[in-house]
Motif scaffolding. Sequence first.
Motif, PDB file in Angstrom:
ATOM      1  N   TYR A 165       6.716  -2.373   4.363  1.00 27.10           N
ATOM      2  CA  TYR A 165       6.578  -3.653   5.043  1.00 27.10           C
ATOM      3  C   TYR A 165       6.221  -4.743   4.039  1.00 27.10           C
ATOM      4  O   TYR A 165       5.750  -4.461   2.934  1.00 27.10           O
ATOM      5  CB  TYR A 165       5.548  -3.578   6.168  1.00 27.10           C
ATOM      6  N   ILE A 166       6.497  -5.965   4.436  1.00 22.83           N
ATOM      7  CA  ILE A 166       6.228  -7.094   3.559  1.00 22.83           C
ATOM      8  C   ILE A 166       5.082  -7.917   4.138  1.00 22.83           C
ATOM      9  O   ILE A 166       5.040  -8.194   5.331  1.00 22.83           O
ATOM     10  CB  ILE A 166       7.495  -7.962   3.358  1.00 22.83           C
ATOM     11  N   GLU A 167       4.145  -8.272   3.274  1.00 21.06           N
ATOM     12  CA  GLU A 167       2.974  -9.036   3.676  1.00 21.06           C
ATOM     13  C   GLU A 167       2.696 -10.110   2.640  1.00 21.06           C
ATOM     14  O   GLU A 167       2.476  -9.804   1.465  1.00 21.06           O
ATOM     15  CB  GLU A 167       1.762  -8.110   3.823  1.00 21.06           C
ATOM     16  N   THR A 168       2.758 -11.364   3.061  1.00 20.16           N
ATOM     17  CA  THR A 168       2.583 -12.518   2.168  1.00 20.16           C
ATOM     18  C   THR A 168       3.423 -12.391   0.896  1.00 20.16           C
ATOM     19  O   THR A 168       2.945 -12.615  -0.206  1.00 20.16           O
ATOM     20  CB  THR A 168       1.088 -12.701   1.803  1.00 20.16           C
ATOM     21  N   GLY A 169       4.660 -11.971   1.080  1.00 18.27           N
ATOM     22  CA  GLY A 169       5.594 -11.891  -0.037  1.00 18.27           C
ATOM     23  C   GLY A 169       5.505 -10.630  -0.865  1.00 18.27           C
ATOM     24  O   GLY A 169       6.281 -10.445  -1.811  1.00 18.27           O
ATOM     25  N   ILE A 170       4.591  -9.741  -0.535  1.00 13.68           N
ATOM     26  CA  ILE A 170       4.408  -8.503  -1.289  1.00 13.68           C
ATOM     27  C   ILE A 170       4.896  -7.318  -0.455  1.00 13.68           C
ATOM     28  O   ILE A 170       4.499  -7.163   0.699  1.00 13.68           O
ATOM     29  CB  ILE A 170       2.935  -8.286  -1.673  1.00 13.68           C
ATOM     30  N   TYR A 181       0.960   1.505  -1.487  1.00 17.52           N
ATOM     31  CA  TYR A 181       1.408   1.219  -2.849  1.00 17.52           C
ATOM     32  C   TYR A 181       2.287  -0.028  -2.833  1.00 17.52           C
ATOM     33  O   TYR A 181       3.116  -0.206  -1.928  1.00 17.52           O
ATOM     34  CB  TYR A 181       2.214   2.387  -3.420  1.00 17.52           C
ATOM     35  N   VAL A 182       2.118  -0.863  -3.837  1.00 23.40           N
ATOM     36  CA  VAL A 182       2.973  -2.034  -3.984  1.00 23.40           C
ATOM     37  C   VAL A 182       4.289  -1.604  -4.614  1.00 23.40           C
ATOM     38  O   VAL A 182       4.298  -0.921  -5.645  1.00 23.40           O
ATOM     39  CB  VAL A 182       2.299  -3.113  -4.859  1.00 23.40           C
ATOM     40  N   ASN A 203      12.840  -4.810  11.984  1.00 26.66           N
ATOM     41  CA  ASN A 203      12.698  -6.267  12.060  1.00 26.66           C
ATOM     42  C   ASN A 203      12.625  -6.820  10.639  1.00 26.66           C
ATOM     43  O   ASN A 203      12.829  -6.075   9.677  1.00 26.66           O
ATOM     44  CB  ASN A 203      11.478  -6.683  12.898  1.00 26.66           C
ATOM     45  N   ARG A 204      12.355  -8.075  10.494  1.00 26.29           N
ATOM     46  CA  ARG A 204      12.362  -8.687   9.162  1.00 26.29           C
ATOM     47  C   ARG A 204      11.241  -8.160   8.277  1.00 26.29           C
ATOM     48  O   ARG A 204      11.322  -8.237   7.048  1.00 26.29           O
ATOM     49  CB  ARG A 204      12.235 -10.211   9.283  1.00 26.29           C
ATOM     50  N   SER A 233      -1.240  -1.733  10.570  1.00 27.83           N
ATOM     51  CA  SER A 233      -2.219  -2.776  10.867  1.00 27.83           C
ATOM     52  C   SER A 233      -1.564  -3.965  11.559  1.00 27.83           C
ATOM     53  O   SER A 233      -2.231  -4.774  12.204  1.00 27.83           O
ATOM     54  CB  SER A 233      -2.906  -3.252   9.576  1.00 27.83           C
ATOM     55  N   GLU A 234      -0.225  -4.063  11.426  1.00 28.13           N
ATOM     56  CA  GLU A 234       0.539  -5.135  12.064  1.00 28.13           C
ATOM     57  C   GLU A 234       1.343  -4.560  13.231  1.00 28.13           C
ATOM     58  O   GLU A 234       1.859  -3.452  13.154  1.00 28.13           O
ATOM     59  CB  GLU A 234       1.507  -5.780  11.068  1.00 28.13           C
ATOM     60  N   ARG A 235       1.430  -5.299  14.312  1.00 26.45           N
ATOM     61  CA  ARG A 235       2.245  -4.863  15.447  1.00 26.45           C
ATOM     62  C   ARG A 235       3.716  -4.883  15.058  1.00 26.45           C
ATOM     63  O   ARG A 235       4.202  -5.866  14.504  1.00 26.45           O
ATOM     64  CB  ARG A 235       2.002  -5.782  16.639  1.00 26.45           C
ATOM     65  N   ILE A 236       4.417  -3.785  15.327  1.00 22.71           N
ATOM     66  CA  ILE A 236       5.832  -3.681  14.972  1.00 22.71           C
ATOM     67  C   ILE A 236       6.664  -3.975  16.216  1.00 22.71           C
ATOM     68  O   ILE A 236       6.808  -3.130  17.098  1.00 22.71           O
ATOM     69  CB  ILE A 236       6.164  -2.283  14.417  1.00 22.71           C
TER      70      ILE A 236
END
Length: 252
Positions: A165-170, A181-182, A203-204, A233-236
């Motif tokens: 998953y992507i979080e704040t561009g990471i 892991y990044v 999703n995106r 931690s994020e709703r999918i």
Amino acid sequence: MKVVIVEDEIAASENLIYLINSIDANIEVLTVLDSVSASVEYFSKPNEAELVFMDIHLADGISFEIFDQVTLKTPVIFTTAYDQYAIKAFKVNSIDYLLKPINEEELDEAVNKFKQSTKEQPINSQIEGMLQLLQTKNKSFKTTYLVHHRDELLPIKVSDIAYFYIETGIVKGITFNNKSYVVDKKLEDIEGELNPEIYYRVNRQFIINRNAVANIKFYFNGKLIINTNPPSSERIVVSKAKASEVKKWINS
């Protein structure tokens, strides 16, 4: 213009009809066919179709099987959920396609392309090459990602990753033992490197391993929520337009 839709998902065909009417009220949808057998029967007879929208995966097989039984000279726009090999085949054979969920602007561009073209599409002659690309069993997929972890590089097996998953561009990969892991790549690039039978971009933000799906819950307006193991931690959330394809992927 008169068109035929080949699609076995009612919601998907209704959405496509809505979009077609939105871009051009003069386009007439002659019929919706939901299977290979129904399509073969229809196209075996004289018809008025000037353009065909055709899903790849139908209830009784792959739509390419239609071309084994009938000669179809009508231009075809294939509709498909993301599949890197399908897209490669389309590009090689110059056949147009639309990715699901279908975007109205891209649909408009595709329709205008066929309106402006007088060239007859040699569909049947191209199908064999497409099938070879789509059905090749020895395709190579990414098996390991080398990731930075503190002051070292670690090889992480793709099969150990429950989801990306992507979080704040990471971009991060979460393993089944809930380690993060990044991954120094774009999510789009990762999507193209993974086996689409095992990993799917729902999703995106998320690419999910089929084996990580704990359950699916219905959400409002036809959307879905996917719960994973380990939990995210994020709703999918899966959009209404993509819900049927996601269910089909998990159920395949």
